[in-house]
Write an enzyme that holds these catalytic residues in place. Structure first.
Site, PDB file in Angstrom:
ATOM      1  N   ASP A   1      41.247  33.999  29.899  1.00 47.88           N
ATOM      2  CA  ASP A   1      41.431  33.681  31.325  1.00 47.88           C
ATOM      3  C   ASP A   1      40.243  32.995  31.988  1.00 47.88           C
ATOM      4  OD1 ASP A   1      40.093  36.111  30.927  1.00 47.88           O
ATOM      5  OD2 ASP A   1      40.796  36.997  32.792  1.00 47.88           O
TER       6      ASP A   1
ATOM      7  N   GLU B   1      40.850  39.434  31.086  1.00 49.77           N
ATOM      8  CA  GLU B   1      39.566  40.152  31.027  1.00 49.77           C
ATOM      9  C   GLU B   1      38.948  40.229  32.414  1.00 49.77           C
ATOM     10  OE1 GLU B   1      35.763  41.280  31.250  1.00 49.77           O
ATOM     11  OE2 GLU B   1      36.158  39.156  31.550  1.00 49.77           O
TER      12      GLU B   1
HETATM   13 ZN   LIG Z   1      33.591  36.892  33.939  1.00 45.85          ZN
HETATM   14 ZN   LIG Z   2      33.477  36.704  30.797  1.00 49.84          ZN
END
Ligand SMILES: [Zn+2]
Ligand SMILES: [Zn+2]
Length: 432
Positions: A98, A165
């Site tokens: 991401d 994440e």
């Molecule tokens: Zn980050």
């Molecule tokens: Zn990162």
């Protein structure tokens, strides 16, 4: 005749068998052009957390071409690639997928110009401001080297592309979707993260805690609103909030041991609409960081105690609402795993490129895999052009951090060092 020919050929055959394998750096050079092309593509097409469909599809297609058994849609957009190569250890290597809602201002010819709608419907810019595109490009290069030289390792290699994440949700989502039950459970899990405070070409390691527990807490303080000129008819939540913010500062400074790193930051305070109106409520948004479970529990309990006590002191009509909106665990690099891999990195790259680096108060959901019982190691890969790094050291001017609109990794040495570090670590752990 036959005998003498065999005799003549023998030294040649022995010489071939004994020829040293190509150096890691020449193997990295060979896969770099594809990794760079993937990097430039991903950098110009970043996707927000939970929406990484195109990035996941690119990784899945690349792994399939290399002969990996690929499963997509694991825990959302997650990708799992498995390469079996005889009996031996099972090792997992993770990349994130991401990007962030940041407007790129690097001025690079390949800067992201992408805008999209976020989950609230707002129009936002998107940028790989954390360098997850570096990680994906390196991961694919590593996938190629490992698939091409199966004579140099044995066991089962699992490459995962993890969604979300940045919202510390993706690792858990993949675990909940059977990452360690539908696929072979790893003996070790590895990841690299680029570092905006290390020169490119350097890889950093540290045994033990390297990233913190992170908790996001929302406190809603309730008062009784009314006319700004008639305070006696109200309970002013702005004053309660002001006292609460100051009292919260005493948790770290007065209640916590100076030997236990901790942070309590009030990052946002929302209340009121107009100068002559006392509002009904005020909201505080906090981030809370710590390295150990006892410190974490103490910080969260103290926040609740102080918020409730300040509201009670002001005779608030009801207790504040305290919500724990997001949280992740400290990342603790396994000591023995770190020792093995750092020794291999130092041997292959030299002590001037493999360096001990300090922990940070940032957070990562890679810790979920360690909470699930797997020894983990996250390496740091320097991303700053060495000349810029030196100039910044001399002038004392801070460099753009990760998540900054100006973060521009020095792509070639950063990606190459990430690939080399991953391959060295995997071969150390899966050595024949
Ligand atoms: Zn980050
Ligand atoms: Zn990162």
């Amino acid at each position: 005749m036959k005998l003498s020919l065999a005799f003549l050929l023998l030294p040649l055959l022995v010489a071939q068998a004994a020829a040293p394998p190509p150096s890691t750096s020449s193997e990295v050079d060979a896969v770099y052009p594809q990794s760079e092309a993937l990097y430039l593509d991903l950098h110009q097409h970043p996707e927000l957390s939970l929406h990484e469909q195109q990035s996941a599809a690119k990784l899945a297609a690349g792994l399939r071409k290399l002969g990996y058994e690929v499963t997509t849609g694991v825990g959302g957009t997650g990708v799992v690639g498995v390469l079996k190569n005889g009996t031996g250890p099972t090792v997992m290597l993770r990349t994130e997928l991401d990007a962030l809602p940041v407007e790129e201002k690097t001025g690079l010819p390949y800067a992201s110009k992408v805008r999209t709608k976020d989950d609230t419907g707002a129009d936002v810019p998107v940028m790989h401001a954390c360098g997850h595109d570096v990680h994906m490009a390196a991961w694919m290069g590593t996938a190629g080297i490992m698939a091409g030289r199966r004579d140099r390792w044995h066991g089962t290699l699992i490459l995962i592309g993890q969604p979300a994440e940045e919202r510390v949700m993706g690792a858990k989502a993949m675990l909940n979707d059977g990452l360690f039950t539908r696929f072979p459970r790893p003996n070790f899990a590895l990841a690299v993260h680029d570092d905006a405070n290390l020169p490119a070409g350097v890889v950093g390691y540290h045994a033990g805690p390297i990233l913190t527990n992170s908790d996001a807490v929302t406190i809603t303080i309730f008062g009784r609103g009314g006319h700004g000129a008639r305070p006696e008819t109200t309970v002013d939540p702005i004053v309660i909030a002001a006292r609460t913010v100051l009292a919260l500062q005493t948790i770290v400074s007065r209640e916590n041991s100076p030997f236990d790193p901790a942070v309590v930051t009030v990052g946002a305070i929302h209340g009121g609409t107009k100068n002559n109106i006392i509002p009904d409520d005020v909201t505080l948004l906090l981030t809370v960081r710590s390295f150990t479970d006892p410190v974490r529990q103490h910080l969260l309990a103290a926040i609740e105690r102080i918020a409730k006590a300040e509201a009670a002191a002001a005779s608030a009509p009801r207790e504040p609402k305290i919500e724990h909106v997001e949280g992740t665990y400290a990342l603790v690099n396994d000591a023995e795993l770190t020792r093995r891999v750092s020794a291999a990195l130092t041997r292959e790259l030299g002590a001037e490129r493999a360096k001990e680096t300090p922990p940070e108060m940032a957070s990562e959901d890679f810790s979920e895999f360690q909470r699930a019982g797997v020894p983990v190691l996250m390496l740091r890969v320097g991303a700053v052009e060495p000349a810029k790094f030196e100039a910044a050291q001399k002038s004392g001017t801070p460099l753009p951090s990760l998540h900054s609109s100006l973060f521009a990794p020095d792509r070639e040495p950063t990606i190459k060092t990430a690939i080399a570090s991953e391959v060295i670590a995997l071969r150390e752990l899966m050595a024949k």
